[in-house]
Scaffold this active site. Sequence first.
Site, PDB file in Angstrom:
ATOM      1  N   ALA A  49       0.820  36.116  48.458  1.00 35.75           N
ATOM      2  CA  ALA A  49       2.076  36.194  48.920  1.00 35.75           C
ATOM      3  C   ALA A  49       2.940  35.050  48.807  1.00 35.75           C
ATOM      4  CB  ALA A  49       2.123  36.712  50.502  1.00 35.75           C
ATOM      5  N   GLY A  50       2.636  34.586  47.370  1.00 32.23           N
ATOM      6  CA  GLY A  50       3.540  33.294  47.299  1.00 32.23           C
ATOM      7  C   GLY A  50       4.650  33.650  46.877  1.00 32.23           C
ATOM      8  N   ALA A  74      10.882  24.979  37.342  1.00 32.64           N
ATOM      9  CA  ALA A  74      11.581  24.698  36.122  1.00 32.64           C
ATOM     10  C   ALA A  74      12.515  23.256  35.970  1.00 32.64           C
ATOM     11  CB  ALA A  74      12.234  25.787  35.773  1.00 32.64           C
ATOM     12  N   HIS A  90      37.778  29.049  53.360  1.00 34.51           N
ATOM     13  CA  HIS A  90      37.554  29.943  54.246  1.00 34.51           C
ATOM     14  C   HIS A  90      37.996  31.279  53.547  1.00 34.51           C
ATOM     15  CE1 HIS A  90      37.416  32.734  57.822  1.00 34.51           C
ATOM     16  NE2 HIS A  90      38.573  33.087  57.510  1.00 34.51           N
TER      17      HIS A  90
HETATM   18  P1  FAD Z   1       6.475  26.135  30.383  1.00 31.30           P
HETATM   19  O1  FAD Z   1       7.824  26.850  30.606  1.00 31.30           O
HETATM   20  O2  FAD Z   1       5.142  26.992  30.783  1.00 31.30           O
HETATM   21  O3  FAD Z   1       6.401  25.901  28.651  1.00 31.30           O
HETATM   22  C1  FAD Z   1       5.334  25.262  27.866  1.00 31.30           C
HETATM   23  C2  FAD Z   1       5.556  25.743  26.409  1.00 31.30           C
HETATM   24  O4  FAD Z   1       4.772  24.895  25.798  1.00 31.30           O
HETATM   25  C3  FAD Z   1       5.319  27.074  26.382  1.00 31.30           C
HETATM   26  O5  FAD Z   1       6.415  27.603  25.622  1.00 31.30           O
HETATM   27  C4  FAD Z   1       3.939  27.056  25.415  1.00 31.30           C
HETATM   28  O6  FAD Z   1       3.765  28.116  24.396  1.00 31.30           O
HETATM   29  C5  FAD Z   1       4.164  25.748  24.795  1.00 31.30           C
HETATM   30  N1  FAD Z   1       3.004  25.281  24.425  1.00 31.30           N
HETATM   31  C6  FAD Z   1       1.808  24.902  25.283  1.00 31.30           C
HETATM   32  N2  FAD Z   1       0.760  24.190  24.551  1.00 31.30           N
HETATM   33  C7  FAD Z   1       1.217  24.264  23.152  1.00 31.30           C
HETATM   34  C8  FAD Z   1       0.764  23.466  22.135  1.00 31.30           C
HETATM   35  N3  FAD Z   1      -0.568  22.964  22.358  1.00 31.30           N
HETATM   36  N4  FAD Z   1       1.482  23.405  20.940  1.00 31.30           N
HETATM   37  C9  FAD Z   1       2.586  24.151  20.903  1.00 31.30           C
HETATM   38  N5  FAD Z   1       3.150  24.782  22.052  1.00 31.30           N
HETATM   39  C10 FAD Z   1       2.480  24.729  23.177  1.00 31.30           C
HETATM   40  N6  FAD Z   1      10.649  28.243  38.427  1.00 31.30           N
HETATM   41  C11 FAD Z   1      11.794  27.893  38.817  1.00 31.30           C
HETATM   42  O7  FAD Z   1      12.185  26.655  38.998  1.00 31.30           O
HETATM   43  N7  FAD Z   1      12.692  28.935  39.315  1.00 31.30           N
HETATM   44  C12 FAD Z   1      12.279  30.351  39.266  1.00 31.30           C
HETATM   45  O8  FAD Z   1      12.904  31.096  39.806  1.00 31.30           O
HETATM   46  C13 FAD Z   1      10.827  30.740  38.932  1.00 31.30           C
HETATM   47  N8  FAD Z   1      10.565  31.874  38.442  1.00 31.30           N
HETATM   48  C14 FAD Z   1       9.310  32.183  38.047  1.00 31.30           C
HETATM   49  C15 FAD Z   1       8.938  33.373  37.760  1.00 31.30           C
HETATM   50  C16 FAD Z   1       7.930  33.585  37.380  1.00 31.30           C
HETATM   51  C17 FAD Z   1       7.245  35.218  37.166  1.00 31.30           C
HETATM   52  C18 FAD Z   1       6.909  32.713  36.855  1.00 31.30           C
HETATM   53  C19 FAD Z   1       5.568  32.963  36.153  1.00 31.30           C
HETATM   54  C20 FAD Z   1       7.271  31.166  37.018  1.00 31.30           C
HETATM   55  C21 FAD Z   1       8.594  30.898  37.312  1.00 31.30           C
HETATM   56  N9  FAD Z   1       9.099  29.567  37.728  1.00 31.30           N
HETATM   57  C22 FAD Z   1      10.002  29.549  38.218  1.00 31.30           C
HETATM   58  C23 FAD Z   1       8.347  28.561  37.127  1.00 31.30           C
HETATM   59  C24 FAD Z   1       8.735  27.951  35.862  1.00 31.30           C
HETATM   60  O9  FAD Z   1       8.728  29.229  34.861  1.00 31.30           O
HETATM   61  C25 FAD Z   1       7.786  26.770  35.445  1.00 31.30           C
HETATM   62  O10 FAD Z   1       7.692  25.795  36.198  1.00 31.30           O
HETATM   63  C26 FAD Z   1       8.369  26.336  34.187  1.00 31.30           C
HETATM   64  O11 FAD Z   1       8.532  27.160  32.916  1.00 31.30           O
HETATM   65  C27 FAD Z   1       7.532  25.027  33.644  1.00 31.30           C
HETATM   66  O12 FAD Z   1       8.217  24.476  32.563  1.00 31.30           O
HETATM   67  P2  FAD Z   1       7.359  23.748  31.441  1.00 31.30           P
HETATM   68  O13 FAD Z   1       8.215  23.264  30.420  1.00 31.30           O
HETATM   69  O14 FAD Z   1       6.718  22.712  32.262  1.00 31.30           O
HETATM   70  O15 FAD Z   1       6.389  24.649  30.992  1.00 31.30           O
HETATM   71  P1  AMP Z   2       1.396  30.527  45.014  1.00 30.11           P
HETATM   72  O1  AMP Z   2       0.419  29.459  44.928  1.00 30.11           O
HETATM   73  O2  AMP Z   2       2.606  30.268  45.657  1.00 30.11           O
HETATM   74  O3  AMP Z   2       1.509  31.389  43.673  1.00 30.11           O
HETATM   75  O4  AMP Z   2       0.664  31.876  45.937  1.00 30.11           O
HETATM   76  C1  AMP Z   2      -0.552  32.264  45.572  1.00 30.11           C
HETATM   77  C2  AMP Z   2      -1.090  32.870  46.710  1.00 30.11           C
HETATM   78  O5  AMP Z   2      -2.414  33.836  46.471  1.00 30.11           O
HETATM   79  C3  AMP Z   2      -1.549  31.762  47.828  1.00 30.11           C
HETATM   80  O6  AMP Z   2      -0.943  32.004  48.965  1.00 30.11           O
HETATM   81  C4  AMP Z   2      -3.133  32.045  47.974  1.00 30.11           C
HETATM   82  O7  AMP Z   2      -3.427  31.683  49.199  1.00 30.11           O
HETATM   83  C5  AMP Z   2      -3.096  33.642  47.580  1.00 30.11           C
HETATM   84  N1  AMP Z   2      -4.574  33.878  47.006  1.00 30.11           N
HETATM   85  C6  AMP Z   2      -5.454  33.394  46.255  1.00 30.11           C
HETATM   86  N2  AMP Z   2      -6.662  33.925  46.047  1.00 30.11           N
HETATM   87  C7  AMP Z   2      -6.534  35.289  46.872  1.00 30.11           C
HETATM   88  C8  AMP Z   2      -7.534  36.219  47.056  1.00 30.11           C
HETATM   89  N3  AMP Z   2      -8.704  36.020  46.732  1.00 30.11           N
HETATM   90  N4  AMP Z   2      -7.006  37.244  47.883  1.00 30.11           N
HETATM   91  C9  AMP Z   2      -5.706  37.100  48.568  1.00 30.11           C
HETATM   92  N5  AMP Z   2      -5.042  36.142  48.405  1.00 30.11           N
HETATM   93  C10 AMP Z   2      -5.152  35.180  47.448  1.00 30.11           C
END
Ligand code: FAD
Ligand code: AMP
Length: 482
Positions: free
Chosen positions: A189-190, A330, A454
């Site tokens: 529930a994250g 992000a 407002h």
């Molecule tokens: P990434 O976005 O993971 O990018 C890393 C890139 O590096 C990738 O394209 C990968 O292919 C590339 N790469 C890795 N290793 C190599 C290599 N050796 N050579 C070449 N390329 C490589 N964050 C928010 O702030 N707001 C949100 O609403 C939000 N919603 C999310 C929803 C979901 C479903 C998920 C999964 C994540 C969400 N996040 C959100 C988190 C956010 O997506 C990440 O924090 C963010 O993308 C991290 O950015 P980054 O640049 O560090 O890495």
């Molecule tokens: P987040 O780190 O915000 O993405 O949330 C992930 C959540 O998954 C955390 O609240 C964890 O406590 C939960 N979680 C991790 N492992 C398990 C598990 N085996 N069963 C149920 N919940 C889990």
Amino acid sequence: MANQYDVVVIGSGPAGYHAAIRCAQLGFNTACIEKWLTKDDKTVYGGTCLNVGCIPSKALLDSSHKFLEAQAHFADHGIKTGKVSVDVPTMLKRKEKVVSQLTGGVAGLFKGNKVEGIAGTGKVVAKGKVEVTGHDGKTDTLEARHIIIAAGSVPIDIPPAPVDNETIVDSTGALEFTEVPKKLGIIGAGVIGLELGSVWARLGAEVTVLEALDDFLPAVDRQIAKEAMKIFTKQGLTIKLGSKVSGSKVSKGNKKSVTVEYTDSEGEQKAQFDKLIVCVGRKPATENVVDASVGVELDERGFIKVDDHCATNVEGIYAAGDAVRGPMLAHKGMEEGVMVAERLADKKTQVNYDLVPSVIYTHPEVAWVGKNEEELKEAGIDYNVGSFPFAVNGRALAANDTDGMIKLIADAKTDRILGCHIIGPSAADLLQQVVIAMEFSSSAEDLALTMFSHPALSEAVHESALALHGHAIHIANRKRRK
Ligand code: FAD
Ligand code: AMP
């Protein structure tokens, strides 16, 4: 020499592409290596955020919100629609269009800023040397004065529920269901679990979220988390706290389902779902991105160790975003990417890690920044709280969107704002007003003395600041001061 650069960035997610573009703007000859391929083998920039994270999840959250509005709330406004139904493939296509518009946008920005995008997998093999393995298996070595690692993160797998990308999926698979599952289970529930759960619940799935911890949203202010639990439950999410998943079994046959075993306070339980999403967190994608001989230090969880300015222990090598400590968000990575670039140009840029806003894009949204009451109590800091409910905000009432509240917290002695915690419509955008105020070390009184237009949702921010000093106009003040 063709393969010599001032800066080579590995990864083009928010951290990497911000770093690369800012480096190029500052006059550095910059390349950015990206390994991500679409299903039809095209290189795309933007990383997790644009391809399978922030953007596609928000696209589906917005589509599913519109569906729910049309189905359940238009009638309150006197709008008759007849039966409303969902066309999931069209919804997914729109999401894909938004994604490709934005990933294409990054490619355009690279071109416009003269960042050289290089397709393949990058690996730091020595100080100042990055080896690129192309998708055809050929390798090439780039030389760089500075290297920025922005390799991001990937979903964590847990042995009790191995992802098979069909019945058991991770957050990426959950953005691609081609029909609405009747019974959907979610582990965790994250933030991501709640957002994806909301999408499919709005579209008609019966959603059960299994969470190992006894506390709901432990990082969130307790009052706001309690309110969130009440609202999400009212919306139809079944959130089972203290439920640790210990095993799962996928049935055989055409119409598969999964039986999940979990333990709660009453002992061992079982639940059956058509689909299961595993959302138990993410881990840094740092395996194989630096050769061990280079000596870049990683911590025990795989995060690249960096200082406050994202420098690793090896001179000339930096790391930013999800690959390093701190919240996996992000915007945190974007700021780090820009900071690294600017510091390479001898600017003194810093990231204010005390003011990283967090948002859960459910409806209502949950958003917070700074300290919450529990943290302040623990630190022994005296504080004042001003709260204001959306139920009496004119704009929220006009929009029929009145669930939630704002809590503003300020230091009792100095009145400096220490935190803000919101559950409500447009909470992310409202919170940002307070983030800006806090960045300028504003007092609650400064906010209270600011004129707000407002009718606007942001008047609730204003009223919470007024309430903090007992002057709120539209609610009875707990403590009235002259
Ligand atoms: P990434 O976005 O993971 O990018 C890393 C890139 O590096 C990738 O394209 C990968 O292919 C590339 N790469 C890795 N290793 C190599 C290599 N050796 N050579 C070449 N390329 C490589 N964050 C928010 O702030 N707001 C949100 O609403 C939000 N919603 C999310 C929803 C979901 C479903 C998920 C999964 C994540 C969400 N996040 C959100 C988190 C956010 O997506 C990440 O924090 C963010 O993308 C991290 O950015 P980054 O640049 O560090 O890495
Ligand atoms: P987040 O780190 O915000 O993405 O949330 C992930 C959540 O998954 C955390 O609240 C964890 O406590 C939960 N979680 C991790 N492992 C398990 C598990 N085996 N069963 C149920 N919940 C889990």
